[in-house]
Design an enzyme around this catalytic site. Structure first.
Site, PDB file in Angstrom:
ATOM      1  N   SER A   1      -5.863  -1.187  13.324  1.00 45.81           N
ATOM      2  CA  SER A   1      -6.589   0.028  13.693  1.00 45.81           C
ATOM      3  C   SER A   1      -7.243  -0.160  15.053  1.00 45.81           C
ATOM      4  CB  SER A   1      -7.672   0.347  12.660  1.00 45.81           C
ATOM      5  OG  SER A   1      -8.405   1.503  13.023  1.00 45.81           O
TER       6      SER A   1
ATOM      7  N   TYR B   1     -14.695  -2.986   7.210  1.00 43.93           N
ATOM      8  CA  TYR B   1     -13.360  -2.509   7.585  1.00 43.93           C
ATOM      9  C   TYR B   1     -13.055  -2.843   9.033  1.00 43.93           C
ATOM     10  CZ  TYR B   1      -9.423   0.620   8.429  1.00 43.93           C
ATOM     11  OH  TYR B   1      -8.191   1.112   8.779  1.00 43.93           O
TER      12      TYR B   1
ATOM     13  N   GLY C   1       0.822  -1.214   0.000  1.00 38.50           N
ATOM     14  CA  GLY C   1       0.000   0.000   0.000  1.00 38.50           C
ATOM     15  C   GLY C   1       0.846   1.250   0.000  1.00 38.50           C
ATOM     16  N   ALA C   2       1.976   1.198  -0.714  1.00 41.38           N
ATOM     17  CA  ALA C   2       3.002   2.231  -0.569  1.00 41.38           C
ATOM     18  C   ALA C   2       2.737   3.505  -1.356  1.00 41.38           C
ATOM     19  CB  ALA C   2       4.364   1.661  -0.970  1.00 41.38           C
TER      20      ALA C   2
ATOM     21  N   ILE D   1      -0.517   6.858   4.100  1.00 38.42           N
ATOM     22  CA  ILE D   1       0.285   6.299   5.190  1.00 38.42           C
ATOM     23  C   ILE D   1       1.428   5.456   4.654  1.00 38.42           C
ATOM     24  CG2 ILE D   1       0.256   4.767   7.198  1.00 38.42           C
ATOM     25  CD1 ILE D   1      -2.646   5.605   7.665  1.00 38.42           C
ATOM     26  N   GLY D   2       1.158   4.631   3.647  1.00 36.33           N
ATOM     27  CA  GLY D   2       2.192   3.765   3.098  1.00 36.33           C
ATOM     28  C   GLY D   2       3.377   4.535   2.547  1.00 36.33           C
TER      29      GLY D   2
END
Length: 282
Positions: A149, A173, A22-23, A27-28
């Site tokens: 999370s 989620y 997820g880069a 955030i990634g």
């Protein structure tokens, strides 16, 4: 659980290779950039979009001056892509940061017929750890950081893909993040003897596409969100401690991980999923 001390758990003790999923997300990318800024680090980004991947690599090199940054293309919702990524990997891997996630508003399925959030947010974590286990063993001491999370709960082991319940992206989620925290405990126990630490963390409430899809604006920056994952990937605590959940660099009690029958059941369900098969579905 605690692992024995090792000098290579100290930041900058030697060349360290990190794989971040997820880069290209908020955030990634911040995780990858902060890790690239540490001494003697090599960074591999896992991305779906080649154009975004190239741009992200260029941005990180420009900001950090670290030229040891590259990307691998893979759709982590697909088992064959994960297997292919592991099969073409050469050399060691010292840090696997599972961060990729999606939150589609409507229920979608992958080409394997698996609900998209479960495939990306949960099975991808499981499959990546499983696929890279031998490489991590050979590279030990090594670490796995599962970005989870505090927004977690509602896991239904009998309806992991929302085939019986009405799909809601927020509920899906939350379920997926509970699952990530539970799988962290399962893998920590299995890998502890190989000097592989596995920990989970909450990255913060970050202003991102994902948070917007869930209906939250997010009040923290990507760099603030990356702080705890990067700390777990580089600080001695992240090597000496395993099977724990952290918020803001602090170990936080996690009731989900204490439910051992559910942890074991979830692990077995994930292990039984295979390409083109519904064997794991109750």
């Amino acid at each position: 659980m605690a692992l024995s001390s090792d000098s290579s758990s100290i930041p900058n003790a030697g060349s360290r290779i990190f794989l971040i999923t997820g880069a290209t997300g908020a955030i990634g990318k911040a995780i990858a950039r902060q890790l690239a800024a540490t001494a003697n680090s090599e960074i591999v980004l896992v991305c779906r979009d080649k154009t975004k991947a190239e741009r992200t690599v260029e941005d990180i090199i420009d900001v950090t001056g670290n030229t040891q940054v590259r990307f691998e293309l893979a759709d982590l919702s697909r088992y064959e892509d994960i297997r292919g990524l592991a099969q073409r990997w050469t050399g060691p891997l010292h840090g696997l940061i599972n961060n990729a996630a999606c939150t589609p508003h409507t229920r979608l399925e992958t080409p394997e017929g698996i609900e998209m959030q479960f495939a990306t947010n949960v099975l991808a974590y499981f499959r990546l750890i499983d696929a890279f286990t031998d490489i991590l063993k050979a590279s030990a001491p090594a670490r796995i950081v599962n970005v989870a999370s505090y927004w977690a709960g509602g896991l239904d082991l009998n309806d992991l893909e929302f085939t019986r319940r009405s799909y809601d992206n927020d509920r899906a989620y939350r379920q997926s993040k509970q699952a990530d925290r539970m799988l962290t405990v399962a893998f920590a126990e299995k890998l502890q003897s190989y000097r592989i630490a596995v920990n989970a963390c909450h990255p913060g409430d970050v202003h991102s596409t994902l948070s917007h899809n869930l209906g939250f604006g997010g009040h923290e920056t990507p760099d603030q969100g990356a702080d705890t994952p990067v700390w777990l990937a580089t600080h001695p605590t992240g090597q000496h401690t395993t099977g724990k959940y952290f918020e803001h660099r602090r170990e936080t009690a996690c009731a989900f991980g204490r439910d051992r029958p559910a942890v074991n059941a979830l692990y077995e369900r994930c292990a039984n999923y295979s390409v083109g098969s519904n064997d794991a579905r109750p």
